[in-house]
Design an enzyme around this catalytic site. Structure first.
Site, PDB file in Angstrom:
ATOM      1  CD  GLU A  68      -1.779  -2.419   1.360  1.00 52.64           C
ATOM      2  OE1 GLU A  68      -0.643  -2.681   1.810  1.00 52.64           O
ATOM      3  OE2 GLU A  68      -2.647  -3.307   1.150  1.00 52.64           O
ATOM      4  CG  HIS A 137     -11.556  -6.524   6.261  1.00 49.50           C
ATOM      5  ND1 HIS A 137     -10.870  -7.252   7.197  1.00 49.50           N
ATOM      6  CD2 HIS A 137     -10.965  -6.791   5.069  1.00 49.50           C
ATOM      7  CE1 HIS A 137      -9.915  -7.955   6.590  1.00 49.50           C
ATOM      8  NE2 HIS A 137      -9.950  -7.681   5.310  1.00 49.50           N
TER       9      HIS A 137
END
Ligand SMILES: Cc1ncc(C[n+]2csc(CCOP(=O)(O)OP(=O)(O)O)c2C)c(N)n1
Ligand SMILES: [Mg+2]
Lengths: 335, 333
Positions: A68, A137
């Site tokens: 990321e 999440h």
């Protein structure tokens, strides 16, 4: 968009609308490319980019490894080098691995370089709870990004906005982060044709009302509208504002609304402490204090990591019934 | 620099330029240290004294279309890249005419005209940027333009180093990674920060050609970089060079330098890249004492002119505080 026009427009899901916006962007400008984890063969973790690699090739719909910080940083570099990257991060929780790049680099380069460099980067991030994905999440951390000068942060809440906010974000010379709430992807709604570049810094009044203003964003918008519909039956007239832009906040639309309705209910799926809801409430307290008939009320995420079990997850974030109760209590405290 | 073109410099000219380049950096930075003492320069000041051969040797291999990214220890890189001594000094004095408008200071020198992308003070965070700039070169048919990214050996323990090298190798971007191994990351020695102290070996694990060079020998730096840059321009993909070097001064002006022996510093000073090259060229009668002296004088004159200009330059008015936050928010512009 008036309700009468909406009847003639094709309905699209939020996902399709976003894909259409991406397709158009790729077709219109060779400098535009998409990159992120599993955006190509897999079709995108939420199937937003499905099929685009077949149409535009793998250089322009570019799979990245699990890096990321690496690929967000590469997006910043590519933007500096003259490309128009659209970087996708699977989930806001994973964006924390790229927080350094977004906050320390994307947001600062223009300033630190005395205005010489700018970063025309779009980052799309999925956010929010509601799919039983538990505490790694499901969070709503938009407010963290909205805290940072140098970034623009938007949250399309309708298919129409999913379709038309992206082109404006792409044309912006600054880093723009787009938050897409995961429960919205399957929502359907009318999507009109292009009407010229749309302003992504303005809030929208999604429903007009006279007795209170409900301020919502992203996944809270459909809930706020459903609640407004219900309280109407109880004789309470609620106005619903969709923030659309989390940074900058459209203070004037918010203020004008509350000055008319004299009451404010601020919704936020994110946590209450230090949340975006606190910023909105404080802003309204400053700008509307003398117009208020009642204290500003906040309805925000419970102070807990999002749990897995459905009933617990539901209890952790504001639901339509909670909004209905809070709205009625705010307008008719005697009932 | 193309050795085949008819007006390519002779080997001796290259040697003279490299010596003059290193002297420019040395003189400029020694003056910076004094100015810090006089409180004209504030904040963090990281001196490059001892390491000049790396920036000088590498930068002479680059052309206008190449891009450079560096760390917070970047005065030398900025100077070598063509950023004027005056605009760097003004920046460190916090003046409007500084190369970053007084917003950056010593650690954040930027110059768009020189393709000089900072001045980055988050260790290793600029490595992914280099990959992205390389990707842009590749995509926009500028694949003979090379991106050169300088960083310290300390950066090689960061995740962003690994992510960037992996991406660079997967995408075959035209990036030269230049590791300036000065053996310390602040007070942390190489042995205590890296499980694998053979840094070229470590980089090579990403399937990137990587090797190690004596960073105290500017001619060696120049030779190695010339080869690497030519290979990258020819489409060879990313490369990595470890320059073995040493900083003679503390990490920053705040560092009491408690973590290394004076003897170690003295030993490395014997290999000072400037005195070494001077002695070599004088010994081989490739330069005269007069020419060397002229180089020092020219560097002093340049630095003094920069200091005078920075002293006289106006400060940025406070009502411009909110400028350069976003491109459309140019208050006062
Ligand atoms: C991410 C990050 N962590 C810590 C620091 C503090 N810091 C600044 S320089 C430095 C040492 C870096 O050493 P190295 O990469 O070897 O470069 P050198 O200073 O030796 O040139 C540290 C720890 C920082 N700036 N950024
Ligand atoms: Mg070091």
């Amino acid at each position: 968009m008036s309700a009468t026009d909406a009847g003639n427009m094709p309905a699209m899901t939020y996902r399709e609308a976003m894909r259409e916006a991406l397709r158009e962007a790729l077709a219109a400008d060779d400098r535009v490319f998409i990159m992120g984890e599993d955006v190509a063969d897999y079709g995108g973790p939420y199937a937003v980019t499905k099929g685009l690699h077949e149409e535009f090739g793998r250089d322009r719909v570019r799979n990245t490894p699990l890096s990321e910080a690496g690929f967000v940083g590469a997006g910043i570099g590519a933007a500096l080098g003259g490309l128009r990257p659209i970087v996708e991060i699977m989930t806001v929780n994973f964006s924390l691995l790229a927080l350094d790049q977004l906050v320390n680099t994307a947001a600062t380069l223009h300033h630190m370089s005395g205005g010489q460099f700018n970063v025309p980067l779009v980052v799309r991030i999925t956010t929010g709870a509601g799919r039983q994905l538990a505490a790694q999440h499901s969070h709503s951390l938009e407010g963290w990004f909205a805290h940072v000068p140098g970034l623009k942060v938007i949250a399309p809440a309708t298919p129409e906005d999913a379709r038309w906010m992206l082109p404006t974000a792409l044309a912006d010379p600054n880093p723009v982060i787009i938050f897409e709430h995961s429960v919205l992807y399957n929502e359907s709604g009318p999507v009109g044709p292009a009407t010229g570049p749309i302003d992504i810094t303005k809030a929208a009044i999604r429903r007009a009302g006279t007795e209170l203003t409900i301020v919502a964003s992203a996944g809270m918008v459909p809930k706020a509208l459903a609640a407004a519909e219900q309280v109407a039956k109880a004789g309470v007239s609620a106005e619903v504002i969709d923030l659309r832009s989390l940074r900058p906040l459209d203070v004037s639309t918010l203020t004008q609304s509350v000055q008319r309705t004299n009451r404010a209910l601020v919704l936020d799926e994110g946590w209450r402490t230090g949340g975006l809801n606190a910023e909105v409430a404080a802003t309204l307290a400053e700008s509307c204090f003398w117009s208020l008939d009642a204290p500003i009320v906040r309805l925000a995420g419970s102070e807990v990591p999002i749990p897995y079990a459905k009933h617990l997850e539901d209890a952790a974030i504001p639901q339509v019934d909670d909004i209905v109760a809070a709205a009625i209590n705010l307008v008719r405290p005697e009932q | 620099m193309n050795s085949e073109s008819p007006d390519a410099p002779t080997e001796q000219q290259v040697q003279h330029r490299l010596l003059a380049d290193m002297i420019r950096i040395r003189v400029f930075e020694e003056r910076c240290a004094e100015l810090y003492g006089e409180t004209k320069i504030r904040g963090f000041l990281h001196l490059y004294i001892g390491e000049e051969a790396v920036a000088a040797g590498v930068m002479r291999c680059l052309g206008d279309t190449d891009s450079v990214l560096a760390t917070y220890r970047e005065h030398g890189h900025a100077l070598m890249r063509g950023v004027s001594a005056e605009s760097i000094m003004c920046e460190m004095f916090g003046k409007s005419s500084g190369c970053s408008g007084g917003r950056g200071g010593s650690m954040h020198l930027f110059d768009k005209d020189c393709n000089f992308f900072g001045g980055n003070a988050i260790v290793a965070a600029h490595l992914p940027l280099a990959v992205g700039l390389g990707l842009a070169n590749q995509t926009l048919d500028r694949s003979d333009a090379v991106v050169v990214c300088f960083f310290g050996e300390g950066a090689m323990a960061e995740g962003e180093f690994h992510e960037a090298l992996n991406l660079a190798a997967l995408w075959k971007v035209p990036v030269l990674f230049c590791c300036e191994n000065n053996l310390y990351a602040m007070g942390t020695s190489l042995e205590s920060s890296e499980s694998q102290t053979d840094l070229a070996l470590k980089a090579a694990s990403y399937a990137i050609p990587a090797w190690s060079v004596d960073g105290m020998d500017v001619l060696e730096v120049h030779r190695a970089t010339t080869k690497a840059v030519a290979a990258i321009r020819a489409g060879g993909g990313p490369m990595f060079i470890e320059f073995q070097t040493y900083r003679f001064r503390p990490h920053s002006m705040f560092d009491p330098d408690l973590y290394r022996d004076d003897a170690e510093i003295e030993q490395w000073k014997q290999r000072d890249p400037i005195t070494t090259l001077e002695a070599q060229l004088l010994g081989d009668q490739l330069i005269t004492k007069e020419v060397v002296e002229e180089m020092w004088q020219a560097a002093r004159a340049e630095t003094e002119a920069a200091v005078e200009a920075a002293d006289a330059a106006p400060i940025e008015p406070v009502d411009t505080l909110l400028r350069h936050v976003t491109l459309d928010n140019e208050v006062g512009s």
